[in-house]
Design a protein around this motif. Structure first.
Motif, PDB file in Angstrom:
ATOM      1  N   LEU A  41       2.370   3.862 -19.552  1.00  0.00           N
ATOM      2  CA  LEU A  41       1.638   3.251 -18.448  1.00  0.00           C
ATOM      3  C   LEU A  41       0.468   1.875 -18.604  1.00  0.00           C
ATOM      4  O   LEU A  41       0.315   1.207 -17.317  1.00  0.00           O
ATOM      5  N   ASP A  42       0.373   1.619 -19.835  1.00  0.00           N
ATOM      6  CA  ASP A  42      -0.960   0.724 -20.555  1.00  0.00           C
ATOM      7  C   ASP A  42      -0.092  -0.650 -19.785  1.00  0.00           C
ATOM      8  O   ASP A  42      -0.641  -1.168 -19.210  1.00  0.00           O
ATOM      9  N   SER A  43       1.205  -0.584 -20.234  1.00  0.00           N
ATOM     10  CA  SER A  43       1.823  -1.997 -19.589  1.00  0.00           C
ATOM     11  C   SER A  43       2.270  -1.986 -18.200  1.00  0.00           C
ATOM     12  O   SER A  43       1.572  -3.532 -17.951  1.00  0.00           O
ATOM     13  N   MET A  44       2.556  -1.208 -17.728  1.00  0.00           N
ATOM     14  CA  MET A  44       2.457  -1.242 -16.519  1.00  0.00           C
ATOM     15  C   MET A  44       0.691  -1.675 -15.679  1.00  0.00           C
ATOM     16  O   MET A  44       1.462  -2.562 -14.308  1.00  0.00           O
ATOM     17  N   LEU A  45      -0.085  -0.666 -16.228  1.00  0.00           N
ATOM     18  CA  LEU A  45      -1.471  -1.533 -15.887  1.00  0.00           C
ATOM     19  C   LEU A  45      -1.888  -3.146 -15.674  1.00  0.00           C
ATOM     20  O   LEU A  45      -2.321  -3.207 -15.433  1.00  0.00           O
ATOM     21  N   ALA A  46      -1.416  -2.747 -16.704  1.00  0.00           N
ATOM     22  CA  ALA A  46      -1.631  -4.412 -17.869  1.00  0.00           C
ATOM     23  C   ALA A  46      -1.162  -6.189 -16.781  1.00  0.00           C
ATOM     24  O   ALA A  46      -1.045  -6.764 -15.878  1.00  0.00           O
ATOM     25  N   ARG A  47       0.087  -5.618 -16.185  1.00  0.00           N
ATOM     26  CA  ARG A  47       0.633  -6.184 -16.008  1.00  0.00           C
ATOM     27  C   ARG A  47       0.408  -6.173 -14.115  1.00  0.00           C
ATOM     28  O   ARG A  47       1.039  -7.034 -13.918  1.00  0.00           O
ATOM     29  N   ALA A  48       0.424  -5.708 -13.381  1.00  0.00           N
ATOM     30  CA  ALA A  48      -0.134  -5.086 -11.864  1.00  0.00           C
ATOM     31  C   ALA A  48      -0.987  -6.041 -12.095  1.00  0.00           C
ATOM     32  O   ALA A  48      -1.564  -6.712 -11.404  1.00  0.00           O
ATOM     33  N   THR A  49      -2.428  -5.902 -12.846  1.00  0.00           N
ATOM     34  CA  THR A  49      -3.377  -6.439 -12.669  1.00  0.00           C
ATOM     35  C   THR A  49      -2.707  -7.652 -12.867  1.00  0.00           C
ATOM     36  O   THR A  49      -4.001  -8.745 -12.529  1.00  0.00           O
ATOM     37  N   GLU A  50      -2.551  -8.536 -14.246  1.00  0.00           N
ATOM     38  CA  GLU A  50      -2.007  -9.608 -14.005  1.00  0.00           C
ATOM     39  C   GLU A  50      -1.757 -10.744 -13.018  1.00  0.00           C
ATOM     40  O   GLU A  50      -1.622 -11.738 -12.417  1.00  0.00           O
ATOM     41  N   ASN A  51      -1.134  -9.670 -12.008  1.00  0.00           N
ATOM     42  CA  ASN A  51      -0.880 -10.717 -11.006  1.00  0.00           C
ATOM     43  C   ASN A  51      -0.793  -9.297  -9.981  1.00  0.00           C
ATOM     44  O   ASN A  51      -0.345  -8.809  -9.260  1.00  0.00           O
ATOM     45  N   LYS A  52      -1.861  -9.572  -9.263  1.00  0.00           N
ATOM     46  CA  LYS A  52      -2.436  -8.591  -8.325  1.00  0.00           C
ATOM     47  C   LYS A  52      -1.544  -8.527  -6.953  1.00  0.00           C
ATOM     48  O   LYS A  52      -1.142  -9.464  -6.182  1.00  0.00           O
ATOM     49  N   GLN A  53      -0.739  -7.232  -6.288  1.00  0.00           N
ATOM     50  CA  GLN A  53       0.209  -6.998  -4.855  1.00  0.00           C
ATOM     51  C   GLN A  53      -0.895  -6.520  -4.208  1.00  0.00           C
ATOM     52  O   GLN A  53      -1.822  -5.109  -4.704  1.00  0.00           O
ATOM     53  N   THR A  54      -0.402  -6.116  -3.043  1.00  0.00           N
ATOM     54  CA  THR A  54      -0.606  -5.554  -1.921  1.00  0.00           C
ATOM     55  C   THR A  54      -0.208  -4.182  -2.014  1.00  0.00           C
ATOM     56  O   THR A  54       0.774  -4.069  -1.660  1.00  0.00           O
ATOM     57  N   ILE A  55      -0.885  -3.106  -2.129  1.00  0.00           N
ATOM     58  CA  ILE A  55       0.309  -2.321  -2.147  1.00  0.00           C
ATOM     59  C   ILE A  55      -0.325  -0.587  -0.901  1.00  0.00           C
ATOM     60  O   ILE A  55      -1.577  -0.900  -0.788  1.00  0.00           O
ATOM     61  N   VAL A  56       0.463  -0.582   0.388  1.00  0.00           N
ATOM     62  CA  VAL A  56      -0.383  -0.027   1.194  1.00  0.00           C
ATOM     63  C   VAL A  56       0.032   1.997   0.897  1.00  0.00           C
ATOM     64  O   VAL A  56       0.902   2.229   0.327  1.00  0.00           O
ATOM     65  N   LEU A  57      -1.573   2.409   0.879  1.00  0.00           N
ATOM     66  CA  LEU A  57      -0.827   4.008   0.569  1.00  0.00           C
ATOM     67  C   LEU A  57      -1.259   4.493   1.970  1.00  0.00           C
ATOM     68  O   LEU A  57      -2.259   4.658   2.340  1.00  0.00           O
ATOM     69  N   PRO A  58      -0.140   5.074   2.920  1.00  0.00           N
ATOM     70  CA  PRO A  58      -0.446   6.065   4.315  1.00  0.00           C
ATOM     71  C   PRO A  58      -1.359   7.026   4.061  1.00  0.00           C
ATOM     72  O   PRO A  58      -1.634   7.799   5.253  1.00  0.00           O
ATOM     73  N   GLU A  59      -1.611   7.846   3.074  1.00  0.00           N
ATOM     74  CA  GLU A  59      -2.166   9.394   2.924  1.00  0.00           C
ATOM     75  C   GLU A  59      -3.383   9.224   3.185  1.00  0.00           C
ATOM     76  O   GLU A  59      -3.942   9.509   1.977  1.00  0.00           O
ATOM     77  N   GLY A  60      -4.415   8.971   3.436  1.00  0.00           N
ATOM     78  CA  GLY A  60      -5.662   8.966   3.047  1.00  0.00           C
ATOM     79  C   GLY A  60      -6.175   9.892   3.256  1.00  0.00           C
ATOM     80  O   GLY A  60      -7.758  10.070   3.180  1.00  0.00           O
ATOM     81  N   ASP A  61      -5.505  10.814   3.881  1.00  0.00           N
ATOM     82  CA  ASP A  61      -6.308  12.278   4.618  1.00  0.00           C
ATOM     83  C   ASP A  61      -5.789  13.155   2.849  1.00  0.00           C
ATOM     84  O   ASP A  61      -6.967  14.024   3.054  1.00  0.00           O
ATOM     85  N   ASP A  62      -5.610  12.110   1.796  1.00  0.00           N
ATOM     86  CA  ASP A  62      -5.127  13.480   0.313  1.00  0.00           C
ATOM     87  C   ASP A  62      -6.022  12.168  -0.543  1.00  0.00           C
ATOM     88  O   ASP A  62      -6.187  11.965  -0.831  1.00  0.00           O
ATOM     89  N   GLU A  63      -6.764  13.785  -1.127  1.00  0.00           N
ATOM     90  CA  GLU A  63      -8.281  13.611  -1.761  1.00  0.00           C
ATOM     91  C   GLU A  63      -7.617  12.818  -3.304  1.00  0.00           C
ATOM     92  O   GLU A  63      -8.280  12.185  -3.514  1.00  0.00           O
ATOM     93  N   ARG A  64      -6.121  13.255  -3.700  1.00  0.00           N
ATOM     94  CA  ARG A  64      -5.825  12.382  -4.722  1.00  0.00           C
ATOM     95  C   ARG A  64      -5.463  11.399  -4.765  1.00  0.00           C
ATOM     96  O   ARG A  64      -5.343  10.441  -5.312  1.00  0.00           O
ATOM     97  N   THR A  65      -4.809  10.886  -3.556  1.00  0.00           N
ATOM     98  CA  THR A  65      -4.699   9.635  -3.488  1.00  0.00           C
ATOM     99  C   THR A  65      -6.095   8.203  -3.203  1.00  0.00           C
ATOM    100  O   THR A  65      -6.258   7.317  -3.779  1.00  0.00           O
ATOM    101  N   LEU A  66      -7.241   9.550  -2.205  1.00  0.00           N
ATOM    102  CA  LEU A  66      -7.810   8.649  -2.608  1.00  0.00           C
ATOM    103  C   LEU A  66      -8.995   8.362  -3.971  1.00  0.00           C
ATOM    104  O   LEU A  66      -9.252   7.524  -4.167  1.00  0.00           O
TER     105      LEU A  66
END
Length: 333
Positions: A5-30
């Motif tokens: 997971l450290d690796s995934m987070l580091a690689r994601a941060t190096e080249n940021k992508q745009t991710i859509v989260l459709p469940e904005g009414d869910d507390e865990r998502t927020l």
């Protein structure tokens, strides 16, 4: 937090992508969105009631909050959706109505290039998440089916890649025939390369090793192995192998001494959904392994499904994985 997971987070941060989260009414998502934004892992689009999301207790500075019911994007996305589906009987009115569904709206944002991927499923079924994905995005070029996998990280384990494995298919294909099983194996090998970055060693699992049992179930895995080798002859892939022969060096040497895979597999292909689902849950619960998934493979753009029992931490992990998948897709284009 695991090194995976450290690796995934580091690689994601190096080249940021745009991710859509459709469940904005869910507390865990927020809660997950707050962490992703604070750590600069990804740019986020959050769908839902804009006023309620903005009034929540979570700091979502930098997120794009979109209400599908009132968004200025709706007319254009509905028009594009109609064009995609009119041959299937879609009308402009029905297309507009469908975009009331946050999942369809989110997938259309990915299709239109307004987001690089989508993560959903905290409060929707797998079928609900995948249906718009397959209708709108369809399968990736050269891919025949959509399947799923888990990355399993087993503590204090020297098997696989220092305790890390890919298990497939554990979430979608119930009874794959030999051809489907072969495609699942080849796609899973590519997913391992994308996420882990090392060479996959793929075992086609069975209750039989190298003909120790003769029946239709074992024969299916033998046939799938042959097809997979034709599809990807460069892969280290072999079967049929029992689980212990696949991952334990001493057992592999005894049961399949001439195998290029036995005893060192890191990608495990299960013969059906029963085996895969039971297998990953056994390892997760009894070995206290971290289980990341189900992650989908084979869709033309990354859309990943969450378990409805997921935590905010789980969502953070899947967002990071989705970012890495999106990076790989762009690099291949």
């Amino acid at each position: 937090m695991s090194s995976f997971l450290d690796s995934m987070l580091a690689r994601a941060t190096e080249n940021k992508q745009t991710i859509v989260l459709p469940e904005g009414d869910d507390e865990r998502t927020l809660a997950a969105a707050e962490r992703i934004l604070a750590d600069g892992v990804a740019d986020l689009v959050i769908l839902g009631d804009a006023a309620a999301i903005e009034a929540s207790a979570y700091r979502l500075d930098g997120a794009r909050i979109v209400d599908p019911r009132t968004s200025e994007l709706r007319a254009e996305l509905a028009s594009q959706f109609y064009e995609l589906r009119k041959a299937k009987g879609m009308t402009p009115e029905a297309a507009d109505e469908k975009l009331n569904d946050v999942l369809y709206f989110g997938v259309m944002m990915v299709k239109a290039g307004l987001a690089d991927g989508m993560v959903a499923g905290a409060c929707h079924s797998t079928g609900d998440v995948l249906r718009p994905s397959l209708q709108i995005l369809k399968t990736a070029p050269g891919v025949k089916l959509v399947s799923s996998f888990f990355i399993m990280v087993v503590p204090n384990c020297d098997l696989g890649q220092e305790g890390t494995f890919l298990f497939s298919d554990c979430g979608l294909e119930v009874q794959p025939d030999a051809e489907k099983l072969a495609h699942i194996a080849v796609n899973s090998a590519q997913s391992w390369k994308t996420l882990i970055g090392t060479e996959p060693t793929v075992a086609m699992l069975s209750h039989s090793s190298y003909g120790s049992a003769k029946n239709d179930d074992a024969a299916k895995v033998v046939e799938a192995t042959a097809i997979a080798k034709e599809l990807a002859p460069e892969l280290a892939l072999d079967g049929e192998l029992q689980l212990d022969a696949a991952i334990v060096p001493s057992v592999g040497a005894s049961k399949a001494p001439d195998s290029p895979v036995a005893g060192r597999a890191n990608v495990l292909i299960f013969p059906d959904l029963d085996a895969g689902n039971i297998g990953y849950k056994l390892v997760q619960r009894l070995a206290r392994a971290e289980a990341y998934g189900p992650v989908t493979q084979g869709i033309a753009a990354p859309v990943n499904d969450l378990s409805r029992g997921c935590t905010a931490d789980d969502i953070v992990g899947v967002i990071a994985i989705t970012c890495v998948q999106a990076q790989a897709k762009k690099a291949a284009e």
